[in-house]
Write a protein that holds these residues in place. Structure first.
Motif, PDB file in Angstrom:
ATOM      1  N   ARG A 169       0.623  -1.063  -0.333  1.00 36.63           N
ATOM      2  CA  ARG A 169       0.019  -0.124   0.223  1.00 36.63           C
ATOM      3  C   ARG A 169       0.586   1.385   0.125  1.00 36.63           C
ATOM      4  NH1 ARG A 169      -3.046   0.139   4.852  1.00 36.63           N
ATOM      5  NH2 ARG A 169      -4.589  -1.741   4.662  1.00 36.63           N
ATOM      6  N   GLU A 181     -10.499  -0.978   0.712  1.00 39.25           N
ATOM      7  CA  GLU A 181      -9.439  -1.130   2.087  1.00 39.25           C
ATOM      8  C   GLU A 181      -8.850  -0.054   1.711  1.00 39.25           C
ATOM      9  OE1 GLU A 181      -8.807  -6.365   2.474  1.00 39.25           O
ATOM     10  OE2 GLU A 181      -7.697  -4.801   0.088  1.00 39.25           O
ATOM     11  N   VAL A 182      -9.331   0.625   0.109  1.00 37.53           N
ATOM     12  CA  VAL A 182      -8.865   2.045   0.178  1.00 37.53           C
ATOM     13  C   VAL A 182      -8.865   3.039   0.484  1.00 37.53           C
ATOM     14  CG1 VAL A 182      -9.549   2.370  -2.878  1.00 37.53           C
ATOM     15  CG2 VAL A 182      -7.718   2.587  -2.201  1.00 37.53           C
ATOM     16  N   ILE A 232      -3.704   1.106  -2.917  1.00 35.73           N
ATOM     17  CA  ILE A 232      -3.363  -0.695  -2.164  1.00 35.73           C
ATOM     18  C   ILE A 232      -3.209  -2.142  -4.583  1.00 35.73           C
ATOM     19  CG2 ILE A 232      -4.393  -2.532  -1.783  1.00 35.73           C
ATOM     20  CD1 ILE A 232      -5.846  -0.743   0.193  1.00 35.73           C
TER      21      ILE A 232
END
Lengths: 72, 353
Positions: free
Chosen positions: B3, B251-252, B187
């Motif tokens: 990341r 997640e991002v 990511i």
């Protein structure tokens, strides 16, 4: 989920009218059962049963009953 | 986990190019498939028209045209460019690297860092990440990122799992140092165990080209292709995308300090409309935030996201600030996602070469 409800889900997935499918229906006889319907089934299984269906499993399916059996 | 966060590099402009050779899918596959099946599938997948490279036309020809126009449109002096990244699965030669050829053809200075990378559907995310990484490390100040393919040469017209989807197109993106830019987050992920799900099995070093690899074969779904054609297992790719893309989006968004409510547009790799609708549904992002343009260009591999930006967001990002999340996913299997604010980005008209 009862078998009746599972069949209803499959009818909705293939955009078929209520009562179009039964446990004995052979997939190869359903005009709407094609490669796109197989993708819809992958989504349906993921959303409703948290299961990841793979290509080889799908190719083994012969009847609606076979699908119902994995809808657990 | 791979990341990264950047706050000192921005996208300055984008230009996209297609071969001046439009192809109607329906017409092209008429001799091979049932008309009703094709109509229905086109409707679901979304691609109606594709562009196919003309005889002798390569990925770098399109990349050159896009980059030349982009550099002129944003007014960069060529002497100020110090990086060129070329990401494609259809380079001009095995060697040398196509980026070297493009450095010369574009008349970029010999002080330019050039790099070829072999990625497809995830290429734009990886490319932006690398460009921003080089800029952030002060290695480069101005980078031209060229992403795209002329995949039509590898598509069998008798294989409905690819001929109804893939078209040619190449993008050029200008990325530069900026000290007043907002945060962007990336990511990146890989699962090579799925390599055979999307592959050209033969024709290079593992299985060199022979008479056998050049002969047509029929698969269990009735598709006909050679081992030197692109082969996609649609069900595997669909399963993978449905499993991984909603996850990496979440997640991002979190990595960038947003919630899904903060996202103005979700720019998904234009793989096929059917898949994108299911991904968006699973990610709980409403479709009015998910632009689609499969109908105009098909799936141009790594170039779909810049095509989408130039085609659908051109006017918006020239004036407004737009918070976007992008995700590219597929061949490799390789996938990535990025979250960033786009503003003051110049999108050139799409050119037909």
């Amino acid at each position: 989920m009862t078998n009746f409800e599972k069949i209803a889900l499959l009818e909705e997935m293939m955009e078929l009218g209520e009562g179009s499918l039964s446990e004995e229906t052979v997939l190869a006889d359903i005009e709407e059962w094609d490669s796109m319907a197989a993708l819809s089934l992958i989504f349906l299984m993921s959303e409703n049963f948290g299961k990841e269906l793979k290509g080889p499993q799908i190719r083994k399916l012969k009847t609606i009953k076979d699908i119902i059996d994995i809808m657990v | 986990m791979s990341r990264a966060k950047f706050n000192n590099a921005k996208i300055k402009g984008i230009c996209c190019a297609v071969p001046n050779n439009p192809i109607s899918i329906e017409e092209m596959v008429k001799p091979y498939f049932d008309e009703n099946y094709v109509k229905k599938t086109i409707n679901i997948i979304g691609a109606k028209q594709l562009y196919y490279a003309k005889e002798g036309q390569t990925t770098s020809d399109l990349g050159y045209a896009a980059a030349e126009k982009l550099i002129a449109d944003i007014g960069w002096k060529k002497q100020s460019i110090d990086g060129l990244i070329f990401i494609s699965q259809t380079p001009d030669y095995i060697l040398p690297a196509t980026s070297c050829i493009l450095q010369d053809r574009l008349r970029l200075p010999i002080t330019t860092l050039t790099l070829d990378i072999n990625l497809g559907c995830s290429a734009y995310i990886y490319g932006l990440f690398l460009a921003k990484q080089f800029i952030s490390a002060r290695t480069c100040k101005r980078i031209i990122l060229i992403v795209g393919d002329t995949i039509s040469r590898k598509v069998s017209p008798k294989d409905k799992s690819s001929v109804l989807i893939f078209g040619d197109g190449v993008s050029a993106t200008a990325v530069e140092f900026s000290d007043k830019n907002s945060l962007s987050s990336f990511i990146l992920k890989t699962d090579g165990s799925g390599a055979t799900s999307l592959i050209i099995p033969a024709g290079l070093n593992r299985y060199p080209s022979t008479k056998e690899t050049r002969s047509e074969k029929k698969d269990q779904d009735g598709n006909i292709r050679t081992d030197e054609h692109i082969h996609m297992d649609g069900m595997e790719i669909f399963g993978f995308s449905l499993r991984e893309v909603p996850k990496i989006l979440e997640e991002v968004i979190e990595l960038n300090g947003w919630t899904s409510m903060d996202v103005d547009k979700l720019l998904l790799h234009q793989a096929n409309n059917f898949m994108l609708k299911h991904i968006a549904q699973k990610a709980k992002i409403p479709m009015d935030k998910v632009p689609l343009n499969m109908d105009s260009f098909g799936n141009t591999g790594g170039a779909t996201i810049p095509f989408l930006i130039c085609d659908k967001l051109k006017d918006e990002i020239k004036i407004n600030k737009l918070r976007v999340v992008m995700s590219g996913f597929g061949v490799g299997l390789s996938w990535g996602a990025a979250a960033m604010e786009l503003s003051d980005v110049f999108c050139s008209e799409i050119i037909y070469v």
